[in-house]
Design an enzyme around this catalytic site. Structure first.
Site, short mmCIF file in Angstrom:
data_model
loop_
_atom_site.label_atom_id
_atom_site.label_comp_id
_atom_site.label_asym_id
_atom_site.label_seq_id
_atom_site.Cartn_x
_atom_site.Cartn_y
_atom_site.Cartn_z
N SER A 194 -7.63 -2.18 -7.82
CA SER A 194 -6.60 -3.03 -7.24
C SER A 194 -5.75 -2.33 -6.18
O SER A 194 -5.18 -2.99 -5.31
CB SER A 194 -5.69 -3.58 -8.35
OG SER A 194 -5.11 -2.52 -9.09
N ASP A 223 5.60 -5.29 -10.84
CA ASP A 223 4.98 -4.71 -12.03
C ASP A 223 5.15 -3.19 -12.10
O ASP A 223 4.86 -2.57 -13.12
CB ASP A 223 3.50 -5.08 -12.12
CG ASP A 223 2.68 -4.58 -10.93
OD1 ASP A 223 3.18 -3.78 -10.12
OD2 ASP A 223 1.51 -5.02 -10.82
N GLY A 276 -8.78 -4.39 -11.25
CA GLY A 276 -9.14 -4.19 -12.64
C GLY A 276 -10.36 -3.33 -12.85
O GLY A 276 -10.76 -3.07 -13.99
N ASN A 280 -7.60 2.45 -13.96
CA ASN A 280 -7.74 1.49 -15.07
C ASN A 280 -8.33 2.15 -16.31
O ASN A 280 -8.02 1.74 -17.44
CB ASN A 280 -8.59 0.30 -14.63
CG ASN A 280 -7.84 -0.60 -13.67
OD1 ASN A 280 -6.78 -1.12 -13.99
ND2 ASN A 280 -8.37 -0.74 -12.47
N HIS A 282 1.69 -1.49 -8.61
CA HIS A 282 0.95 -1.75 -7.37
C HIS A 282 1.84 -1.67 -6.14
O HIS A 282 2.99 -2.13 -6.18
CB HIS A 282 0.29 -3.13 -7.43
CG HIS A 282 -0.74 -3.26 -8.49
ND1 HIS A 282 -0.44 -3.74 -9.75
CD2 HIS A 282 -2.06 -2.96 -8.50
CE1 HIS A 282 -1.53 -3.74 -10.49
NE2 HIS A 282 -2.53 -3.27 -9.76
#
Length: 202
Positions: free
Chosen positions: A23, A166, A56, A85, A169
């Site tokens: 991502s 979040d 992801g 991840n 990112h």
């Protein structure tokens, strides 16, 4: 933090560059047109840049997808930005190392050069795991003799104005900074090729 010292000579052209990432490279939370990979396309018009990053994605997922990508796109350069991840899910360190080793090997066997991105996990995963996780990338760079690109989030993550809500990112405001950071790693500067920048401190 002192980063691994590496030097690599690139040819004048890397006609096709494959971005194999997650991502952080897939424009998560924003339009792909404003992501750092697309911004690089405008700065490197002589190159074909294929963004195969998937939000992801784990190292195992990247490994599964890579053979088809190498076969269809035949890149001269593969930038590997995977592992975040795996770390966020607490996957075994040895599993990450094995997957990345296979990715690098496959890319090399296809004739492509490889750039490996350093990746770090948040400190709340515990210093022991974080240290072992971070060491994977430095060890692989030495074992596989590939350049280690400093993690482009190192100078972005501490600044809330450059991060999405979040906290994981980069946001739209950070994309230009990332593209500027990556540009010299991917661009040769002379007809004889040039040493890719490989030092840094953060």
């Amino acid at each position: 933090m002192l980063l691994l010292l590496t030097c690599w000579v690139m040819p004048l052209r890397a006609d096709t560059i494959l971005i194999l990432g997650d991502s952080l490279s897939a424009s998560y939370g924003m339009n792909e047109d404003i992501g750092w990979v697309n911004l690089l396309r405008a700065k490197m018009p002589e190159h074909k840049i294929i963004n195969a990053a998937v939000s992801g994605e784990t190292s195992a997922g990247g490994l599964r997808r890579l053979p088809a990508l190498l076969d269809s796109d035949k890149p001269q350069l593969v930038f590997v930005e995977l592992g975040a991840n795996d770390g966020l899910r607490g996957f075994p360190i040895e599993q990450l190392k094995n997957n990345l080793t296979k990715i690098i090997t496959l890319a090399k066997e296809s004739g492509a050069r490889v750039l490996l991105s350093e990746v770090m996990v948040p400190p709340n995963y515990g210093p022991r795991y974080a240290k072992a996780f971070n060491q994977v990338f430095q060890t692989l760079a030495k074992e596989q003799n590939v350049p280690l690109v400093p993690f482009f989030m190192t100078d972005i993550a501490p600044h809330p104005e450059l991060m999405q809500a979040d906290g994981l990112h980069p946001n739209e405001a950070a994309q230009e900074q990332i593209s500027d950071f990556m540009l010299p790693w991917l661009t040769p500067s002379s007809a004889k090729g040039s040493a890719v920048p490989a030092t840094g401190s953060h």
